[in-house]
Design an enzyme around this catalytic site. Structure first.
Site, mmCIF file in Angstrom:
data_model
loop_
_atom_site.group_PDB
_atom_site.id
_atom_site.type_symbol
_atom_site.label_atom_id
_atom_site.label_comp_id
_atom_site.label_asym_id
_atom_site.label_seq_id
_atom_site.Cartn_x
_atom_site.Cartn_y
_atom_site.Cartn_z
ATOM 1 N N THR A 88 0.672 -1.161 -0.103
ATOM 2 C CA THR A 88 -0.100 0.215 0.147
ATOM 3 C C THR A 88 0.755 1.268 -0.100
ATOM 4 O O THR A 88 0.928 2.071 -0.867
ATOM 5 C CB THR A 88 -0.995 0.041 1.236
ATOM 6 O OG1 THR A 88 -2.011 -0.987 0.898
ATOM 7 C CG2 THR A 88 -1.815 1.283 1.046
ATOM 8 N N TRP A 130 -0.186 -9.353 4.287
ATOM 9 C CA TRP A 130 -0.501 -8.764 3.279
ATOM 10 C C TRP A 130 -0.116 -9.350 1.837
ATOM 11 O O TRP A 130 -0.833 -9.310 0.840
ATOM 12 C CB TRP A 130 -0.059 -7.150 2.810
ATOM 13 C CG TRP A 130 -1.304 -6.276 3.339
ATOM 14 C CD1 TRP A 130 -1.966 -5.388 2.904
ATOM 15 C CD2 TRP A 130 -1.523 -6.059 5.037
ATOM 16 N NE1 TRP A 130 -2.767 -4.623 3.746
ATOM 17 C CE2 TRP A 130 -2.722 -5.158 4.919
ATOM 18 C CE3 TRP A 130 -1.239 -6.709 6.189
ATOM 19 C CZ2 TRP A 130 -3.265 -4.652 6.324
ATOM 20 C CZ3 TRP A 130 -2.049 -6.297 7.298
ATOM 21 C CH2 TRP A 130 -2.806 -5.465 7.292
ATOM 22 N N ASN A 176 -4.663 -10.606 3.693
ATOM 23 C CA ASN A 176 -5.648 -9.427 3.788
ATOM 24 C C ASN A 176 -6.135 -8.978 2.265
ATOM 25 O O ASN A 176 -5.460 -9.087 1.368
ATOM 26 C CB ASN A 176 -4.455 -8.197 4.130
ATOM 27 C CG ASN A 176 -5.396 -6.813 3.984
ATOM 28 O OD1 ASN A 176 -6.105 -6.698 5.057
ATOM 29 N ND2 ASN A 176 -5.121 -6.038 3.174
ATOM 30 N N GLU A 177 -7.601 -8.920 2.526
ATOM 31 C CA GLU A 177 -8.403 -8.667 1.319
ATOM 32 C C GLU A 177 -8.275 -9.384 -0.033
ATOM 33 O O GLU A 177 -8.263 -8.791 -1.025
ATOM 34 C CB GLU A 177 -8.245 -7.126 1.032
ATOM 35 C CG GLU A 177 -8.936 -6.526 2.251
ATOM 36 C CD GLU A 177 -8.734 -4.881 2.217
ATOM 37 O OE1 GLU A 177 -8.215 -4.391 1.175
ATOM 38 O OE2 GLU A 177 -9.092 -4.194 3.211
ATOM 39 N N GLU A 252 -10.747 -4.298 10.031
ATOM 40 C CA GLU A 252 -10.040 -3.065 9.485
ATOM 41 C C GLU A 252 -11.212 -2.104 9.133
ATOM 42 O O GLU A 252 -12.129 -2.431 8.456
ATOM 43 C CB GLU A 252 -9.185 -3.379 8.071
ATOM 44 C CG GLU A 252 -8.215 -2.197 7.780
ATOM 45 C CD GLU A 252 -7.559 -2.404 6.552
ATOM 46 O OE1 GLU A 252 -6.920 -3.243 6.392
ATOM 47 O OE2 GLU A 252 -7.621 -1.616 5.634
ATOM 48 N N ARG A 374 -15.229 5.195 3.026
ATOM 49 C CA ARG A 374 -16.157 4.160 2.365
ATOM 50 C C ARG A 374 -16.776 3.327 3.702
ATOM 51 O O ARG A 374 -16.033 3.466 4.715
ATOM 52 C CB ARG A 374 -15.235 3.187 1.834
ATOM 53 C CG ARG A 374 -14.353 2.054 2.294
ATOM 54 C CD ARG A 374 -13.343 1.436 1.532
ATOM 55 N NE ARG A 374 -12.174 2.057 1.108
ATOM 56 C CZ ARG A 374 -11.096 1.948 1.736
ATOM 57 N NH1 ARG A 374 -10.921 1.199 2.960
ATOM 58 N NH2 ARG A 374 -9.950 2.763 1.560
#
Ligand SMILES: *[C@@H]1O[C@H](CO)[C@@H](O)[C@H](O)[C@H]1NC(C)=O
Ligand SMILES: *[C@@H]1O[C@H](CO)[C@@H](O)[C@H](O)[C@H]1NC(C)=O
Ligand SMILES: *[C@@H]1O[C@H](CO)[C@@H](O)[C@H](O)[C@H]1NC(C)=O
Ligand SMILES: *[C@@H]1O[C@H](CO)[C@@H](O)[C@H](O)[C@H]1NC(C)=O
Ligand SMILES: *[C@@H]1O[C@H](CO)[C@@H](O)[C@H](O)[C@H]1NC(C)=O
Length: 474
Positions: A88, A130, A176-177, A252, A374
């Site tokens: 990120t 991640w 992660n995600e 998160e 969001r």
């Protein structure tokens, strides 16, 4: 307990209020167990600049984040398990660059976890990958083809934390995600149990709530997992998640510019994640904005510390919003069942230690001043109201009411706390390396915030030691 600064517009009250309309009681049983408010370091490199702060500023920043009864007094610290990949805002190093490699001193997350524990020995620690080094997938960007390898890699990190840093990791996540893999989760649970790490809870899937459906149809998967963690749930959960009977977390959330609207977002979701969505922990991405603000998601930490060269840092409103919950509760407290929405907007939660202590947190954040980046926030109204709370059950005879109050400023006078440094417009720059001039007298008109590109040959604890940049204003 530290006095909270008083701002002006939306109201957040904490304490015990003698007040028709809403009854707070433990009669008829309690709600869910509270697991704590936390924040994420990483995903990725979000604490990168913090480690290079001079003292005493660095310790003060850490105090604002972790020291009990001081600032945010965080109850959970979640860190990235570095994976040698850009995740990120930068890259964090893996503890195993290749299969035979093991090194538990790379990067700054170990240091950060120790600093957090030093201040609050009860803080819970969580780790989440991640990304994974290429060898995990044997060259393929996919960690699930060899689940034993991946589980060994992740569990090594947990064991290394204990062996080299005396850190007990409380929770570990999957990926992660990204997609989860049922087989891998079972292998990970099995590996943890086999190595006597039965107390390490697995959180999954750090994305949406979809895993709850798999859990409902697969009791073995349900048993393997301790917590369903969803990201940016918008204060809502799904029926399957409730059906599993598991703890539900916003593992998160927030990720909003840390001005006062960001503070409003955080105040609203901290209450409403439980009131609307049964979530018993909310974890902010991220902990502290310690990365250049021009990078993705700039300034989206609970506070800002992005200038190690000047020592400047900003204790933003989310720090004090966090304090409303964390300074008056502990993981292991219970929510009352009697929580909910106020008639004319806002929400209230109440928690107890089951020893007679009661904490009530009320927020009346308006729509426009509590929008998170969001998800989309449907329009709602909040208007002026008098709320009366009737204390019953074990709390009937509470005599003392301690009240803490914040008002977030949204228009006129800014609290001093949020003062910004004035921009530098004309800079006369020079560069030295080990005392030797690299360049000098370069006049730059911008960018306002400056930059530095520094390469090192490996990931180590502090890459910027002994490196000073001086900027002179003409
Ligand atoms: C979940 O939250 C809803 C809405 O507040 C509430 O009615 C319900 O009792 C909660 N369920 C559980 C199992 O916590
Ligand atoms: C509240 O908490 C304190 C310690 O934190 C404890 O000693 C006390 O018994 C609790 N109950 C009441 C009613 O104060
Ligand atoms: C909010 O209040 C305005 C003005 O009273 C009204 O027009 C609007 O429908 C309300 N919105 C909601 C979501 O209740
Ligand atoms: C709240 O109560 C006070 C005092 O009783 C009263 O003056 C005020 O008008 C009430 N406000 C609202 C919005 O009902
Ligand atoms: C902000 O303050 C100005 C001047 O006091 C006022 O005209 C304006 O309506 C206010 N805006 C909001 C959103 O409250």
């Amino acid at each position: 307990m530290a006095a909270l600064p008083v701002f002006s517009v939306s109201v957040l009250l904490l304490g015990v209020c003698r007040v028709t309309g809403y009854t707070l009681t433990d009669q008829g049983g309690l709600g869910r167990e509270f697991d704590g408010i936390g924040a994420v370091s990483g995903g990725g490199a979000t604490s990168r600049l913090l480690v290079n702060y001079p003292e005493p500023q660095r310790s003060r920043i850490l105090d604002y984040l972790f020291k009990p009864n001081f600032g945010a007094s965080l109850q959970i610290l979640k860190v990235e398990i570095g994976g040698d990949a850009q995740s990120t805002d930068g890259t964090e190093p893996s503890h195993m660059h290749y299969p035979d490699d093991q090194n538990y001193f790379r990067g700054y997350e170990w240091w950060l976890m120790k600093e957090a524990k030093k201040r609050n020995p009860n803080i819970k620690l969580a780790g989440l990958p991640w990304a994974f080094p290429g060898w995990i997938g044997r060259g393929k960007n996919w960690p699930y083809d060899f689940p034993d390898v991946t589980a060994y890699y992740v569990v090594s990190w947990i064991i290394g934390a204990k062996q080299y840093h005396d850190l007990d990791i409380d929770y570990v996540g999957i990926w992660n995600e990204r997609p989860f893999d049922v087989k891998y989760i079972k292998v990970l649970r099995h590996t943890l149990d086999r190595l006597d790490l039965v107390n390490v809870g697995i959180i999954a899937a750090d994305g949406n709530w979809d895993i709850a459906h798999d859990m409902v149809v697969d009791p073995y998967l349900n048993d393997a997992l301790q917590i369903i963690g969803a990201h940016y749930p918008g204060t809502q959960t799904v029926q399957d998640a409730i059906t599993t009977g598991k703890k539900l977390w916003a593992s998160e959330d927030y990720s909003t510019f840390n001005d006062e609207v960001g503070g409003g977002c955080w105040a609203r979701i901290l209450n409403q994640n439980y009131v609307n969505g049964n979530m018993t922990s909310t974890i902010s991405w991220n902990l502290v904005a310690s990365y250049y603000e021009q990078l993705p998601f700039g300034l989206e930490g609970l506070m800002t510390a992005q200038e190690p060269w000047s020592g400047n840092y900003v204790v933003s409103s989310p720090i004090w919003i966090t304090a409303h919950t964390t300074q008056f509760t502990q993981p292991g407290w219970f929510y009352l069942r009697t929580v909910g929405h106020l008639e004319k907007g806002g929400s209230y939660v109440a928690l107890t230690d089951r020893l007679g202590n009661l904490t009530i947190i009320i927020e009346t954040m308006s729509h426009d001043h509590s929008v998170c980046i969001r998800p989309f926030l449907p329009k709602f109204n909040v208007s002026s109201q008098n709320a009366t709370f009737q204390l019953d059950g074990q709390f009937k005879d509470l005599k003392t009411l301690q009240v803490w109050h914040s008002k977030l400023c949204t228009n006129t006078t800014k609290p001093a706390l949020f003062q910004k440094m004035s921009p530098i417009t004309g800079v006369n720059a020079y560069g030295l390396l080990n005392g030797n001039p690299l360049w000098k007298d370069v006049i730059t008109a911008g960018p306002d915030h400056g930059w530095a590109a520094i390469g090192t040959s490996s990931f180590e604890f502090a890459q910027f030691d002994n490196f000073i940049i001086e900027a002179k204003v003409q």
